[in-house]
Design a protein around this motif. Structure first.
Motif, PDB file in Angstrom:
ATOM      1  N   ARG B 212      23.521 -17.199  35.242  1.00  0.00           N
ATOM      2  CA  ARG B 212      24.257 -15.962  35.016  1.00  0.00           C
ATOM      3  C   ARG B 212      25.662 -16.167  35.549  1.00  0.00           C
ATOM      4  NH1 ARG B 212      20.531 -11.179  36.942  1.00  0.00           N
ATOM      5  NH2 ARG B 212      18.585 -11.796  35.982  1.00  0.00           N
ATOM      6  N   ALA B 214      29.453 -14.121  36.672  1.00  0.00           N
ATOM      7  CA  ALA B 214      30.238 -12.915  36.905  1.00  0.00           C
ATOM      8  C   ALA B 214      31.706 -13.322  36.956  1.00  0.00           C
ATOM      9  CB  ALA B 214      29.819 -12.243  38.199  1.00  0.00           C
ATOM     10  N   PHE B 223      25.693 -18.219  38.810  1.00  0.00           N
ATOM     11  CA  PHE B 223      24.486 -18.291  39.624  1.00  0.00           C
ATOM     12  C   PHE B 223      23.371 -18.952  38.828  1.00  0.00           C
ATOM     13  CE2 PHE B 223      26.770 -14.459  40.796  1.00  0.00           C
ATOM     14  CZ  PHE B 223      26.770 -14.491  42.176  1.00  0.00           C
ATOM     15  N   GLU B 228      14.684 -11.797  36.391  1.00  0.00           N
ATOM     16  CA  GLU B 228      15.022 -10.794  35.383  1.00  0.00           C
ATOM     17  C   GLU B 228      15.682 -11.413  34.167  1.00  0.00           C
ATOM     18  OE1 GLU B 228      15.926  -8.994  39.439  1.00  0.00           O
ATOM     19  OE2 GLU B 228      15.885 -10.922  38.477  1.00  0.00           O
ATOM     20  N   ARG B 245      16.582 -16.510  46.167  1.00  0.00           N
ATOM     21  CA  ARG B 245      17.991 -16.799  46.438  1.00  0.00           C
ATOM     22  C   ARG B 245      18.357 -18.081  45.698  1.00  0.00           C
ATOM     23  NH1 ARG B 245      15.231 -15.371  50.916  1.00  0.00           N
ATOM     24  NH2 ARG B 245      15.950 -13.566  52.090  1.00  0.00           N
ATOM     25  N   ARG B 246      19.359 -17.993  44.853  1.00  0.00           N
ATOM     26  CA  ARG B 246      19.705 -19.116  44.001  1.00  0.00           C
ATOM     27  C   ARG B 246      21.118 -19.596  44.294  1.00  0.00           C
ATOM     28  NH1 ARG B 246      15.193 -20.934  42.207  1.00  0.00           N
ATOM     29  NH2 ARG B 246      16.195 -21.860  40.384  1.00  0.00           N
ATOM     30  N   ASP B 247      21.316 -20.890  44.112  1.00  0.00           N
ATOM     31  CA  ASP B 247      22.631 -21.468  44.384  1.00  0.00           C
ATOM     32  C   ASP B 247      23.678 -20.934  43.407  1.00  0.00           C
ATOM     33  OD1 ASP B 247      21.718 -23.047  46.497  1.00  0.00           O
ATOM     34  OD2 ASP B 247      20.968 -24.547  45.092  1.00  0.00           O
ATOM     35  N   ALA B 248      24.920 -21.072  43.804  1.00  0.00           N
ATOM     36  CA  ALA B 248      26.016 -20.579  42.970  1.00  0.00           C
ATOM     37  C   ALA B 248      27.229 -21.484  43.136  1.00  0.00           C
ATOM     38  CB  ALA B 248      26.376 -19.148  43.349  1.00  0.00           C
ATOM     39  N   GLY B 282      32.697  -9.418  32.887  1.00  0.00           N
ATOM     40  CA  GLY B 282      31.433  -8.767  33.148  1.00  0.00           C
ATOM     41  C   GLY B 282      30.417  -9.716  33.737  1.00  0.00           C
ATOM     42  N   PHE B 283      29.287  -9.153  34.046  1.00  0.00           N
ATOM     43  CA  PHE B 283      28.196  -9.926  34.608  1.00  0.00           C
ATOM     44  C   PHE B 283      27.221 -10.202  33.480  1.00  0.00           C
ATOM     45  CE2 PHE B 283      24.234 -10.287  37.201  1.00  0.00           C
ATOM     46  CZ  PHE B 283      24.603 -11.459  37.835  1.00  0.00           C
ATOM     47  N   ARG B 285      24.077 -11.302  31.725  1.00  0.00           N
ATOM     48  CA  ARG B 285      22.679 -11.434  32.083  1.00  0.00           C
ATOM     49  C   ARG B 285      21.883 -12.213  31.045  1.00  0.00           C
ATOM     50  NH1 ARG B 285      21.934  -7.492  36.093  1.00  0.00           N
ATOM     51  NH2 ARG B 285      23.666  -6.064  36.215  1.00  0.00           N
TER      52      ARG B 285
END
Lengths: 253, 316
Positions: B212, B214, B223, B228, B245-248, B282-283, B285
């Motif tokens: 995903r 942002a 990310f 989801e 918790r995922r790396d970014a 935007g984010f 998804r």
């Protein structure tokens, strides 16, 4: 009759309390939380590049603005421990509320802020530096065991909550992310840089327990709303006189 | 007395087009930290980021292409192992179409695109490389020139349209790679609608389809996916997400002086859009392969002018 009894009982109670071992320390003056006014600000740029970061005299970040403010921010830290007898204690300062920390006994121009807990078990130094070009703000925290005894399950958390705008929070193993959605005008990250044993978490604004360490996280990414994020450092057992240093970096992207 | 023959020989070698050096994928590398603080980054002698690994074992750029012909066709087979740069301008005969010079890397052995004209076009091999700290180390500065430009009258001798200086430095404490890019116009006329673009295909934690992203006005943050984002669009099981918790990884433009656009592509990769602007805000998804870019728009560049901008990659 009742009035007379009060007069006689009260002084005697005070005398008994004075004999208690924990009463031997001088009584701590009430410490007011310092979400405002700002003690020191770093400002640079103009227009779209404007950036301002302010801290309180307690070391709380009280303003993040780049170029628009993040909205109301509660930012700070909480330390937790267990004594050899197994008694748990926590000491926190979230900006708007605080408990367990005495007023800083020394603040340098740099600034470096020196504080002790009111019971004298812990000492915390915080130093701050900003990189204007990279739009980041580094907080170096060193926690000392000043209790004279070994302390157990020692933790030190750094956290922040944003209240005004609807923000989405997300987590990586090493960082907390917050951005305003749907405007996408600002992106705040808090990243751990040096520690090896730590955790990240997000809480609802109402469910954020400021005087607790290592609070369980909510699922992420969150829906837009009022949230708080934290990085919880696990120092484990700390011998008398030992210290641990961590570095937390805020970025405004 | 021997000067003239030597100079002649050098001139012959240059004219013969003998490359200054072969491509080297890991021309400079930095490896630091351990556990969660591990950070490794490599840059090629052509000025492409060829590896970005943090923490240990989690690669974000040097990822083999997805073995799916459909996905590859959507990306012209270029969607993985890509990191590089793109310079746009209106050609000498005017706009609104753009002339391009780009090098998107594609160094992964499985990508097989290097030199095909799809991954790199219009740049000469580096003519100068500085490594003041020694071989294999940062800081690294790579100088390259584009192919030759001609003005309307075909004035001779022609010159390269641009020269590009790229300075790479690593901040191991902050897990950052900074890239300072200076673009010089090397022609005697004003070049119109010039853009300098940093392009990357981030595959955070070795996967793309679950990522995903942002965006703000100066950054893109990608990310690895959460639950989801996964599981309902029919991708093969290896692309499902594990959540938590995922790396970014982020790419940020640090230079405020010029207009900066964040560009995002889902599926289609469009060289023209990199040049004339397409804000992906935007984010996101959706579970789609994507390419992202930060584009500085300089407008017209007067003769001999230069523009300097700075980018930074960060691992979280």
């Amino acid at each position: 009759m009742l009035r007379i009894a009060k007069i006689f009982i009260f002084p005697s109670t005070l005398a008994l309390l004075a004999l208690a071992p924990w009463a031997q320390q001088p009584a701590a003056a009430a410490v007011e939380p310092l979400s405002s006014p700002a003690y020191k600000c770093w400002t640079s740029g103009s227009g779209a590049t404007y950036i301002q970061i302010c801290i309180s005299k307690h070391g709380n970040v009280v303003l993040l603005k780049a170029p628009t403010p993040t909205g109301a921010i509660d930012e700070g830290y909480v330390a937790c421990l267990k004594t050899p007898a197994g008694a748990a204690a926590s000491y926190y300062d979230a900006g708007s509320t605080q408990s367990g920390w005495a007023e800083p006994y020394k603040v340098t121009d740099a600034p470096v802020i020196y504080r002790k807990t009111t019971d004298g078990k812990l000492e915390l130094t915080q130093s701050f530096s900003r990189d204007a070009e990279k739009r980041d703000f580094l907080i170096t925290m060193t926690l000392y065991n000043r209790s004279g005894k070994t302390l157990y399950d020692v933790r030190l958390d750094r956290y922040f909550g944003l209240k005004d705008d609807p923000n989405v929070f997300n987590l990586s193993p090493r960082a907390v992310f917050a951005w305003d959605e749907p405007a996408f005008s600002k992106f705040v990250t808090m990243t751990e840089l040096t520690a090896t044993s730590y955790d990240t978490a997000v809480h609802t604004s109402g469910g954020w327990i400021k005087n607790a360490c290592h609070q369980t996280t909510e699922p992420t990414p969150t829906a837009p709303g009022n949230w708080a994020g934290r990085i919880s450092h696990n120092f484990g057992t700390m011998a008398a006189g030992a210290s641990k240093t961590i570095k937390v970096l805020y970025r405004l992207q | 007395m021997y000067k003239k023959p030597i100079l002649t020989l050098v001139a012959i070698i240059i004219a013969a087009g003998i490359p200054v050096r072969a491509d080297t994928e890991f021309f400079a590398c930095s490896e630091s930290g351990s556990g969660p603080n591990y950070f490794k980054v490599c840059v090629s002698d052509t000025g492409n980021v060829t590896l970005l690994e943090s923490p240990k074992g989690q690669e974000h750029i040097r990822v083999p292409p997805i073995a799916d012909p459909y996905v590859q066709s959507l990306h012209w087979g270029l969607q993985n192992s890509m990191e590089g740069f793109h310079v746009c301008r209106w050609p000498e005969w005017g706009g609104p179409s753009f002339a391009y010079s780009f090098d998107f890397g594609s160094y992964h052995p499985d990508a097989g695109q290097r030199g095909s004209g799809l991954a790199d076009l219009g740049w000469e091999a580096p003519h100068r490389i500085d490594r003041p700290s020694g071989a294999g180390k940062f800081p690294l500065t790579v100088y390259r020139k584009t192919h030759l430009c001609y003005d309307f009258e075909g004035v001779w001798p022609p010159a390269p349209c641009f020269e590009l200086k790229q300075e790479f430095s690593v901040d191991t404490a902050k897990r950052e790679l900074a890239i300072t890019m200076t673009l010089y116009s090397r022609v005697k006329w004003s070049q119109r609608n010039v853009s300098l673009v940093r392009v990357v295909d981030l595959d955070v934690d070795k996967t793309d389809l679950d990522d995903r992203a942002a965006f703000t006005g100066r950054s893109l943050i990608q990310f690895d996916g959460g639950p989801e984002a996964c599981g309902d669009i029919g991708w093969p099981p290896e692309y499902k997400c594990s959540g938590g918790r995922r790396d970014a990884v982020s790419l940020t433009g640090l230079t405020p002086n010029y207009r900066l656009e964040v560009v995002d592509y889902r599926f289609l990769f469009d060289l023209e859009q990199l040049c004339d602007g397409y804000d992906g805000l935007g984010f996101l998804r959706t579970d789609e392969p994507r390419l992202t870019a930060l584009a500085y728009r300089f407008g017209d560049l007067p003769p001999g002018a230069s523009r300097t901008v700075k980018f930074v990659y960060r691992a979280y």
